[in-house]
Design a protein around this motif. Structure first.
Motif, PDB file in Angstrom:
ATOM      1  N   GLY A 101       0.809  -1.214   0.000  1.00  0.00           N
ATOM      2  CA  GLY A 101       0.000   0.000   0.000  1.00  0.00           C
ATOM      3  C   GLY A 101       0.841   1.261   0.000  1.00  0.00           C
ATOM      4  N   TRP A 102       2.126   1.132   0.258  1.00  0.00           N
ATOM      5  CA  TRP A 102       3.038   2.281   0.229  1.00  0.00           C
ATOM      6  C   TRP A 102       3.983   2.107  -0.956  1.00  0.00           C
ATOM      7  CZ3 TRP A 102       2.104   6.276   3.404  1.00  0.00           C
ATOM      8  CH2 TRP A 102       1.313   6.028   4.534  1.00  0.00           C
ATOM      9  N   PRO A 103       3.790   2.855  -2.024  1.00  0.00           N
ATOM     10  CA  PRO A 103       4.580   2.639  -3.237  1.00  0.00           C
ATOM     11  C   PRO A 103       6.047   2.994  -3.018  1.00  0.00           C
ATOM     12  CG  PRO A 103       3.389   4.700  -3.390  1.00  0.00           C
ATOM     13  CD  PRO A 103       2.888   4.014  -2.147  1.00  0.00           C
ATOM     14  N   PRO A 104       6.948   2.323  -3.703  1.00  0.00           N
ATOM     15  CA  PRO A 104       8.352   2.736  -3.642  1.00  0.00           C
ATOM     16  C   PRO A 104       8.525   4.115  -4.257  1.00  0.00           C
ATOM     17  CG  PRO A 104       8.031   1.084  -5.349  1.00  0.00           C
ATOM     18  CD  PRO A 104       6.731   1.174  -4.602  1.00  0.00           C
ATOM     19  N   ILE A 105       9.420   4.892  -3.689  1.00  0.00           N
ATOM     20  CA  ILE A 105       9.643   6.278  -4.109  1.00  0.00           C
ATOM     21  C   ILE A 105      11.069   6.447  -4.594  1.00  0.00           C
ATOM     22  CG2 ILE A 105       9.767   8.687  -3.331  1.00  0.00           C
ATOM     23  CD1 ILE A 105       7.586   8.149  -1.377  1.00  0.00           C
ATOM     24  N   SER A 106      11.213   7.173  -5.696  1.00  0.00           N
ATOM     25  CA  SER A 106      12.531   7.613  -6.150  1.00  0.00           C
ATOM     26  C   SER A 106      12.680   9.087  -5.820  1.00  0.00           C
ATOM     27  CB  SER A 106      12.687   7.403  -7.656  1.00  0.00           C
ATOM     28  OG  SER A 106      12.670   6.032  -7.988  1.00  0.00           O
ATOM     29  N   VAL A 107      13.690   9.407  -5.028  1.00  0.00           N
ATOM     30  CA  VAL A 107      13.991  10.797  -4.690  1.00  0.00           C
ATOM     31  C   VAL A 107      15.107  11.269  -5.620  1.00  0.00           C
ATOM     32  CG1 VAL A 107      14.858  12.360  -2.914  1.00  0.00           C
ATOM     33  CG2 VAL A 107      13.297  10.492  -2.296  1.00  0.00           C
ATOM     34  N   VAL A 108      14.832  12.292  -6.405  1.00  0.00           N
ATOM     35  CA  VAL A 108      15.809  12.800  -7.361  1.00  0.00           C
ATOM     36  C   VAL A 108      16.373  14.111  -6.843  1.00  0.00           C
ATOM     37  CG1 VAL A 108      14.753  11.614  -9.321  1.00  0.00           C
ATOM     38  CG2 VAL A 108      14.029  13.932  -8.774  1.00  0.00           C
ATOM     39  N   MET A 109      17.702  14.232  -6.898  1.00  0.00           N
ATOM     40  CA  MET A 109      18.367  15.392  -6.318  1.00  0.00           C
ATOM     41  C   MET A 109      19.368  15.978  -7.319  1.00  0.00           C
ATOM     42  SD  MET A 109      19.072  13.929  -2.439  1.00  0.00           S
ATOM     43  CE  MET A 109      19.747  15.474  -1.851  1.00  0.00           C
ATOM     44  N   PRO A 110      19.146  17.210  -7.783  1.00  0.00           N
ATOM     45  CA  PRO A 110      20.168  17.898  -8.577  1.00  0.00           C
ATOM     46  C   PRO A 110      21.256  18.405  -7.629  1.00  0.00           C
ATOM     47  CG  PRO A 110      18.268  19.325  -8.260  1.00  0.00           C
ATOM     48  CD  PRO A 110      17.949  18.019  -7.588  1.00  0.00           C
ATOM     49  N   VAL A 111      22.497  18.078  -7.907  1.00  0.00           N
ATOM     50  CA  VAL A 111      23.572  18.358  -6.956  1.00  0.00           C
ATOM     51  C   VAL A 111      24.709  19.103  -7.649  1.00  0.00           C
ATOM     52  CG1 VAL A 111      25.222  17.344  -5.352  1.00  0.00           C
ATOM     53  CG2 VAL A 111      22.985  16.277  -5.647  1.00  0.00           C
ATOM     54  N   GLY A 157      25.500  20.936 -15.582  1.00  0.00           N
ATOM     55  CA  GLY A 157      25.392  21.612 -14.299  1.00  0.00           C
ATOM     56  C   GLY A 157      24.075  22.331 -14.089  1.00  0.00           C
ATOM     57  N   ARG A 158      23.172  22.290 -15.061  1.00  0.00           N
ATOM     58  CA  ARG A 158      21.900  23.013 -14.954  1.00  0.00           C
ATOM     59  C   ARG A 158      20.841  22.156 -14.279  1.00  0.00           C
ATOM     60  NH1 ARG A 158      20.667  25.512 -20.787  1.00  0.00           N
ATOM     61  NH2 ARG A 158      18.711  25.884 -19.682  1.00  0.00           N
ATOM     62  N   THR A 159      19.974  22.826 -13.509  1.00  0.00           N
ATOM     63  CA  THR A 159      18.994  22.117 -12.690  1.00  0.00           C
ATOM     64  C   THR A 159      18.011  21.274 -13.502  1.00  0.00           C
ATOM     65  OG1 THR A 159      19.174  23.752 -10.922  1.00  0.00           O
ATOM     66  CG2 THR A 159      17.181  22.395 -10.962  1.00  0.00           C
ATOM     67  N   PRO A 160      17.353  21.812 -14.542  1.00  0.00           N
ATOM     68  CA  PRO A 160      16.386  20.969 -15.258  1.00  0.00           C
ATOM     69  C   PRO A 160      17.023  19.760 -15.925  1.00  0.00           C
ATOM     70  CG  PRO A 160      16.736  23.030 -16.429  1.00  0.00           C
ATOM     71  CD  PRO A 160      17.383  23.188 -15.095  1.00  0.00           C
ATOM     72  N   ASP A 190      11.347  21.107 -18.889  1.00  0.00           N
ATOM     73  CA  ASP A 190      11.810  21.733 -20.124  1.00  0.00           C
ATOM     74  C   ASP A 190      13.200  22.302 -19.850  1.00  0.00           C
ATOM     75  OD1 ASP A 190      12.352  23.433 -22.296  1.00  0.00           O
ATOM     76  OD2 ASP A 190      10.216  23.776 -22.640  1.00  0.00           O
ATOM     77  N   GLU A 191      14.211  21.748 -20.497  1.00  0.00           N
ATOM     78  CA  GLU A 191      15.596  22.109 -20.204  1.00  0.00           C
ATOM     79  C   GLU A 191      15.981  23.484 -20.728  1.00  0.00           C
ATOM     80  OE1 GLU A 191      17.995  18.828 -21.496  1.00  0.00           O
ATOM     81  OE2 GLU A 191      17.129  17.454 -20.012  1.00  0.00           O
ATOM     82  N   HIS A 192      15.078  24.137 -21.452  1.00  0.00           N
ATOM     83  CA  HIS A 192      15.358  25.506 -21.879  1.00  0.00           C
ATOM     84  C   HIS A 192      15.329  26.469 -20.704  1.00  0.00           C
ATOM     85  CE1 HIS A 192      15.441  29.145 -24.289  1.00  0.00           C
ATOM     86  NE2 HIS A 192      14.386  29.574 -23.640  1.00  0.00           N
ATOM     87  N   PHE A 193      14.519  26.182 -19.702  1.00  0.00           N
ATOM     88  CA  PHE A 193      14.279  27.130 -18.612  1.00  0.00           C
ATOM     89  C   PHE A 193      15.313  26.948 -17.501  1.00  0.00           C
ATOM     90  CE2 PHE A 193      10.277  26.859 -20.821  1.00  0.00           C
ATOM     91  CZ  PHE A 193       9.880  28.192 -20.885  1.00  0.00           C
ATOM     92  N   GLN A 194      16.270  27.879 -17.452  1.00  0.00           N
ATOM     93  CA  GLN A 194      17.291  27.830 -16.411  1.00  0.00           C
ATOM     94  C   GLN A 194      16.704  28.162 -15.041  1.00  0.00           C
ATOM     95  OE1 GLN A 194      20.960  29.912 -17.353  1.00  0.00           O
ATOM     96  NE2 GLN A 194      20.538  29.700 -19.547  1.00  0.00           N
ATOM     97  N   ARG A 195      15.657  28.969 -15.016  1.00  0.00           N
ATOM     98  CA  ARG A 195      14.900  29.271 -13.805  1.00  0.00           C
ATOM     99  C   ARG A 195      13.428  29.075 -14.139  1.00  0.00           C
ATOM    100  NH1 ARG A 195      19.587  29.944 -12.640  1.00  0.00           N
ATOM    101  NH2 ARG A 195      20.499  31.422 -11.145  1.00  0.00           N
ATOM    102  N   ALA A 196      12.601  29.049 -13.110  1.00  0.00           N
ATOM    103  CA  ALA A 196      11.145  28.933 -13.267  1.00  0.00           C
ATOM    104  C   ALA A 196      10.726  27.618 -13.908  1.00  0.00           C
ATOM    105  CB  ALA A 196      10.578  30.107 -14.074  1.00  0.00           C
ATOM    106  N   GLN A 197      11.629  26.611 -13.917  1.00  0.00           N
ATOM    107  CA  GLN A 197      11.275  25.350 -14.559  1.00  0.00           C
ATOM    108  C   GLN A 197      10.168  24.607 -13.810  1.00  0.00           C
ATOM    109  OE1 GLN A 197      14.513  24.932 -11.759  1.00  0.00           O
ATOM    110  NE2 GLN A 197      14.848  25.719 -13.818  1.00  0.00           N
ATOM    111  N   ASP A 198      10.078  24.826 -12.490  1.00  0.00           N
ATOM    112  CA  ASP A 198       9.017  24.165 -11.720  1.00  0.00           C
ATOM    113  C   ASP A 198       7.649  24.738 -12.091  1.00  0.00           C
ATOM    114  OD1 ASP A 198      10.590  22.431  -9.762  1.00  0.00           O
ATOM    115  OD2 ASP A 198      11.520  24.373  -9.452  1.00  0.00           O
TER     116      ASP A 198
END
Length: 338
Positions: A16-26, A84-87, A191-199
């Motif tokens: 009942g608790w699905p496995p989770i992948s935590v993704v981290m830009p570092v 090195g970019r977040t998206p 969208d990898e075009h957006f260096q900011r505001a991608q969220d």
């Protein structure tokens, strides 16, 4: 809690608790990375957790630290992010992940122990594609405390619930986010075009394709503000610059709240330009100065005096940098068509 589909091989206590992948830009996270990963793996979550670190070309020992963490714990995977970019980092980590629920976490985020549990409960109960909570800014130095106050007030950042709080419900965007993988697949990820505001941009596409983005105030993540005026100005300049790129890409996504800072900057500049010939032009910049001092009195209650004295400067830096970034955002940053 409504059930997610179970893996037939899952231990009984995790059903009942699905496995989770935590993704981290570092990137340049040598100091905080091990603590951030430990905090994720220590979550009070009954299901399985994997952590995928997308490591950019750092100036410190981030790569070595990440590789050492992965070597010591099979739940941690390291993938490269040459740009090195977040998206780009987020998409690389998502592609390397295995699970149907994806949680975005920053390399220096401080999660409450029940963060993932609350996220999965909320996904199941609401049917949302993405759930997220509050960007709880907390400062240490007097300047950081002033920024934290401004970042959690409507005077500083408007009425966005992920900044100032509010009741649970549908939202335009949320901080970080815990997603159904199906939603990310549907919109093609970040969208990898957006260096900011991608969220914001991706959450807009999720909503445009019929998905639901849900604000859950119980998901409260501690955020450390920028430490000085220069860093804060750079941050908000780029926020404004890239928010205009989003507006050019997605028509109808700008409202009066977003137009207030650039309008104020234009009005103050005009007032200063005409003031040598028309002294009443100083009413606009003077009125703004009075307004932010008054706003600081109202919002800065409880702050140490050393932080309160910095609050008007912080408000002015955030407003003017965001507005100037929006006004000067070049058309060459527009997302290429096709």
């Amino acid at each position: 809690m409504k059930q997610f589909p179970d893996s037939p091989h899952a231990p009984a206590q995790t059903r009942g608790w699905p496995p989770i992948s935590v993704v981290m830009p570092v990137l340049n996270e040598e100091r905080h990375l091990r603590e951030a990963v430990d905090q994720v793996l220590a979550q009070n979550y009954p299901g399985e957790i994997e952590v995928v670190l997308a490591v950019g070309p750092s100036r410190d020992r981030t790569q070595e630290v990440a590789d050492a963490i992965a070597a010591a714990d099979p739940r941690v995977v390291v993938v490269p992010n040459p740009t090195g970019r977040t998206p780009n980092a987020l998409n690389a980590a998502i592609a390397a992940s295995r699970n149907g629920v994806i949680a975005r976490v920053d390399g220096h985020a401080m999660l409450p122990p029940d963060y993932l549990r609350v996220a999965v409960e909320t996904l199941a109960e609401t049917g949302a594609d993405n759930v997220g909570g509050i960007m709880a800014a907390e400062g240490v130095t007097p300047f950081e405390k002033a920024v934290a106050c401004a970042m959690t007030s409507k005077i500083g950042v408007g009425a966005a619930a992920f900044h100032v709080g509010g009741t649970a419900g549908p939202a335009d965007t949320v901080y970080l986010g815990v997603f159904r993988r199906s939603a990310l697949d549907r919109v093609g990820g970040y969208d990898e075009h957006f260096q900011r505001a991608q969220d914001w941009e991706m959450n807009h596409r999720i909503r445009q394709t019929g998905g639901l983005v849900w604000f859950q105030p119980r998901m409260r993540v501690t955020y450390r503000p920028r430490p000085n005026v220069k860093a804060l100005a750079k941050q908000y300049f780029h926020y404004g610059r890239w928010r205009r790129v989003v507006a050019r890409t997605h028509e109808g996504t700008i409202n009066l709240r977003y137009l207030a800072p650039p309008a104020a900057v234009l009005a103050m500049l005009l007032g200063l330009v005409v003031s040598p010939f028309f002294p009443l032009g100083l009413i606009v910049p003077g009125g703004y100065a009075v307004a932010i001092v008054a706003g600081s009195v109202l919002t800065g209650r409880g702050l140490p005096v050393s932080a309160w004295l910095r609050l008007p400067l912080v408000y002015a830096t955030m407003h003017c940098s965001w507005g100037w970034g929006f006004l000067t955002s070049p058309r060459k940053l527009a997302r290429p068509s096709g």
